[in-house]
Write a protein that holds these residues in place. Structure first.
Motif, PDB file in Angstrom:
ATOM      1  N   GLN A   2      22.178-107.325  33.614  1.00 54.49           N
ATOM      2  CA  GLN A   2      21.618-106.452  34.632  1.00 54.49           C
ATOM      3  C   GLN A   2      20.847-105.302  33.984  1.00 54.49           C
ATOM      4  OE1 GLN A   2      21.458-106.533  37.935  1.00 54.49           O
ATOM      5  NE2 GLN A   2      20.525-104.516  38.113  1.00 54.49           N
ATOM      6  N   ASP A   3      21.462-104.672  32.950  1.00 59.33           N
ATOM      7  CA  ASP A   3      20.800-103.568  32.267  1.00 59.33           C
ATOM      8  C   ASP A   3      19.533-104.047  31.579  1.00 59.33           C
ATOM      9  OD1 ASP A   3      22.761-101.858  33.100  1.00 59.33           O
ATOM     10  OD2 ASP A   3      23.904-101.948  31.228  1.00 59.33           O
ATOM     11  N   ARG A   4      19.606-105.249  31.002  1.00 59.71           N
ATOM     12  CA  ARG A   4      18.424-105.793  30.308  1.00 59.71           C
ATOM     13  C   ARG A   4      17.286-105.993  31.293  1.00 59.71           C
ATOM     14  NH1 ARG A   4      16.293-110.793  29.834  1.00 59.71           N
ATOM     15  NH2 ARG A   4      15.056-111.266  27.977  1.00 59.71           N
ATOM     16  N   PHE A   5      17.617-106.530  32.474  1.00 61.12           N
ATOM     17  CA  PHE A   5      16.583-106.774  33.479  1.00 61.12           C
ATOM     18  C   PHE A   5      15.963-105.456  33.936  1.00 61.12           C
ATOM     19  CE2 PHE A   5      15.225-107.375  37.902  1.00 61.12           C
ATOM     20  CZ  PHE A   5      14.349-108.432  37.738  1.00 61.12           C
ATOM     21  N   SER A   6      16.805-104.446  34.171  1.00 57.75           N
ATOM     22  CA  SER A   6      16.297-103.151  34.617  1.00 57.75           C
ATOM     23  C   SER A   6      15.401-102.530  33.559  1.00 57.75           C
ATOM     24  CB  SER A   6      17.471-102.215  34.933  1.00 57.75           C
ATOM     25  OG  SER A   6      18.243-102.725  35.984  1.00 57.75           O
ATOM     26  N   TYR A  53      16.723 -94.484  39.972  1.00 56.68           N
ATOM     27  CA  TYR A  53      16.892 -93.609  38.824  1.00 56.68           C
ATOM     28  C   TYR A  53      16.338 -92.220  39.127  1.00 56.68           C
ATOM     29  CZ  TYR A  53      17.541 -98.007  36.278  1.00 56.68           C
ATOM     30  OH  TYR A  53      17.992 -99.238  35.857  1.00 56.68           O
ATOM     31  N   GLU A  54      16.889 -91.249  38.436  1.00 50.97           N
ATOM     32  CA  GLU A  54      16.345 -89.896  38.494  1.00 50.97           C
ATOM     33  C   GLU A  54      15.725 -89.566  37.143  1.00 50.97           C
ATOM     34  OE1 GLU A  54      17.757 -85.798  40.462  1.00 50.97           O
ATOM     35  OE2 GLU A  54      18.995 -86.389  38.741  1.00 50.97           O
ATOM     36  N   GLY A  56      14.318 -86.801  34.625  1.00 50.04           N
ATOM     37  CA  GLY A  56      14.383 -85.382  34.330  1.00 50.04           C
ATOM     38  C   GLY A  56      13.081 -84.869  33.734  1.00 50.04           C
ATOM     39  N   ALA A  57      12.972 -83.551  33.633  1.00 44.67           N
ATOM     40  CA  ALA A  57      11.754 -82.937  33.105  1.00 44.67           C
ATOM     41  C   ALA A  57      11.489 -83.369  31.668  1.00 44.67           C
ATOM     42  CB  ALA A  57      11.867 -81.415  33.187  1.00 44.67           C
ATOM     43  N   GLY A  58      12.563 -83.698  30.927  1.00 50.76           N
ATOM     44  CA  GLY A  58      12.387 -84.097  29.540  1.00 50.76           C
ATOM     45  C   GLY A  58      12.101 -85.573  29.360  1.00 50.76           C
ATOM     46  N   GLY A  59      12.012 -86.312  30.474  1.00 51.03           N
ATOM     47  CA  GLY A  59      11.691 -87.725  30.397  1.00 51.03           C
ATOM     48  C   GLY A  59      12.893 -88.640  30.430  1.00 51.03           C
ATOM     49  N   GLN A  60      14.110 -88.081  30.438  1.00 49.14           N
ATOM     50  CA  GLN A  60      15.300 -88.917  30.482  1.00 49.14           C
ATOM     51  C   GLN A  60      15.445 -89.568  31.859  1.00 49.14           C
ATOM     52  OE1 GLN A  60      15.176 -85.677  30.395  1.00 49.14           O
ATOM     53  NE2 GLN A  60      16.749 -84.704  31.657  1.00 49.14           N
ATOM     54  N   SER A  61      15.966 -90.797  31.869  1.00 47.19           N
ATOM     55  CA  SER A  61      16.143 -91.560  33.104  1.00 47.19           C
ATOM     56  C   SER A  61      17.620 -91.842  33.311  1.00 47.19           C
ATOM     57  CB  SER A  61      15.359 -92.877  33.027  1.00 47.19           C
ATOM     58  OG  SER A  61      15.542 -93.645  34.198  1.00 47.19           O
ATOM     59  N   GLU A  62      18.144 -91.475  34.473  1.00 47.91           N
ATOM     60  CA  GLU A  62      19.567 -91.651  34.756  1.00 47.91           C
ATOM     61  C   GLU A  62      19.743 -92.427  36.050  1.00 47.91           C
ATOM     62  OE1 GLU A  62      23.639 -89.055  35.669  1.00 47.91           O
ATOM     63  OE2 GLU A  62      21.712 -88.046  35.342  1.00 47.91           O
ATOM     64  N   ALA A  63      20.491 -93.524  35.992  1.00 54.69           N
ATOM     65  CA  ALA A  63      20.787 -94.309  37.189  1.00 54.69           C
ATOM     66  C   ALA A  63      21.731 -93.515  38.084  1.00 54.69           C
ATOM     67  CB  ALA A  63      21.410 -95.642  36.805  1.00 54.69           C
ATOM     68  N   PHE A 171      13.391-101.505  41.421  1.00 56.88           N
ATOM     69  CA  PHE A 171      13.876-100.199  41.000  1.00 56.88           C
ATOM     70  C   PHE A 171      12.911 -99.131  41.456  1.00 56.88           C
ATOM     71  CE2 PHE A 171      10.816-100.933  37.705  1.00 56.88           C
ATOM     72  CZ  PHE A 171      10.370 -99.673  37.334  1.00 56.88           C
ATOM     73  N   ASP A 172      13.429 -97.925  41.526  1.00 61.32           N
ATOM     74  CA  ASP A 172      12.620 -96.784  41.929  1.00 61.32           C
ATOM     75  C   ASP A 172      13.022 -95.611  41.051  1.00 61.32           C
ATOM     76  OD1 ASP A 172      10.852 -95.204  43.368  1.00 61.32           O
ATOM     77  OD2 ASP A 172      12.334 -94.686  44.896  1.00 61.32           O
ATOM     78  N   GLN A 173      12.040 -94.859  40.602  1.00 62.53           N
ATOM     79  CA  GLN A 173      12.294 -93.675  39.792  1.00 62.53           C
ATOM     80  C   GLN A 173      11.927 -92.448  40.607  1.00 62.53           C
ATOM     81  OE1 GLN A 173       9.684 -94.917  36.552  1.00 62.53           O
ATOM     82  NE2 GLN A 173      11.466 -95.035  35.192  1.00 62.53           N
ATOM     83  N   ARG A 174      12.869 -91.546  40.761  1.00 63.10           N
ATOM     84  CA  ARG A 174      12.663 -90.323  41.525  1.00 63.10           C
ATOM     85  C   ARG A 174      12.707 -89.133  40.589  1.00 63.10           C
ATOM     86  NH1 ARG A 174      10.222 -90.918  46.259  1.00 63.10           N
ATOM     87  NH2 ARG A 174      10.146 -93.195  46.233  1.00 63.10           N
ATOM     88  N   SER A 175      11.702 -88.276  40.673  1.00 59.78           N
ATOM     89  CA  SER A 175      11.603 -87.141  39.757  1.00 59.78           C
ATOM     90  C   SER A 175      12.426 -85.955  40.236  1.00 59.78           C
ATOM     91  CB  SER A 175      10.140 -86.698  39.619  1.00 59.78           C
ATOM     92  OG  SER A 175       9.350 -87.729  39.071  1.00 59.78           O
TER      93      SER A 175
END
Length: 252
Positions: A2-6, A53-54, A56-63, A171-175
């Motif tokens: 799952q992590d690999r696919f994401s 995912y969220e 962050g300002a530093g570019g980190q991505s957190e599920a 997937f969706d990334q939210r800032s």
């Protein structure tokens, strides 16, 4: 897996990232789709696999599991709402949790294979040149013309009464507010592509799988910035999918 696919989806979206106004891209259909569509009447909606995912300002991505769960529930409900308008169809929210242990293992293996097949379709059977000219990907025209992907016949044991399974992934990334502020600043100083990357990205796909053969009958995707945490936006996402879905369960 799952992590690999994401992670693979995240890498792919960064490669083809476009502005939020990106147009809907082309869909893909099995050579037998037209002949099988009239007899495809009983559809089992598999639990959507959507990760939010969220950034962050530093570019980190957190599920964010809570956001993901809300998005999955909303998209499933939106699918059922939309299919309910098609009276000729029998649509069921499939509960894979009630499967016997042996079938549960079959389901999990089939889902892993589906992840791999979906990644292969996105990589090799979709021309991202149509989405963003100049982007170089491993697109093979013959894969698009002869769209014959399959999950194998093991899926036929999962739901003997079903004609097809409908699976949604994405997937969706939210800032964060700090990252959004950086995006605005990048725009003001002419950041262009940097501004787009700071806003994040997303990719959603829908797949119809023949429950009798395991063949992928239909595949579509969108890069539009829907927020499936909102039920109304989830409904818009499903309508976007349905634009390309052929009429099912009706004799031409």
């Amino acid at each position: 897996m799952q992590d690999r696919f994401s992670r693979s989806l995240l890498c792919l979206i960064m490669l083809i990232l476009t502005s939020p106004s990106a147009a809907h891209a082309e869909f893909r259909g099995h050579p037998d789709l037209a002949s099988k569509a009239p007899t495809t009447k009983t559809i089992f909606v598999v639990s959507p696999q959507i990760d939010i995912y969220e950034l962050g300002a530093g570019g980190q991505s957190e599920a964010i599991p809570e956001w993901s769960q809300i998005a999955r529930s909303n998209v499933r409900q939106a699918l059922l709402n939309e299919f309910a308008k098609r009276e000729q169809l029998h649509v069921t929210a499939w509960d894979e949790q009630v499967l016997a242990p042996a079938l549960r293992s079959n389901y999990e293996q089939s889902l892993l294979l589906f992840n791999i097949v979906s990644e292969a379709i996105l990589t090799h059977a979709i021309s991202w040149q149509n989405v963003r000219p100049g982007v170089r990907t491993a697109f093979f025209p013959e894969k698009a013309r002869s769209f014959t992907y399959s999950l194998g016949k093991d899926v036929t044991e999962l739901a003997p009464d079903a004609d097809a399974f409908l699976l949604v992934r994405g997937f969706d990334q939210r800032s964060t507010s700090g990252r959004k502020a950086l995006g605005v600043l990048a725009t003001l100083i002419g950041g262009g592509g940097n501004a787009a990357r700071l806003r994040g990205g997303n990719l959603f796909s829908a797949t119809l799988v023949d429950a009798k053969t395991g063949d992928v009958l239909w595949f579509t995707y969108t890069l539009k910035p829907f927020d499936p945490r909102d039920l109304e936006d989830a409904q818009k996402l499903v309508v976007e999918f349905m634009i390309d879905l052929p009429t099912l369960g009706q004799t031409p």
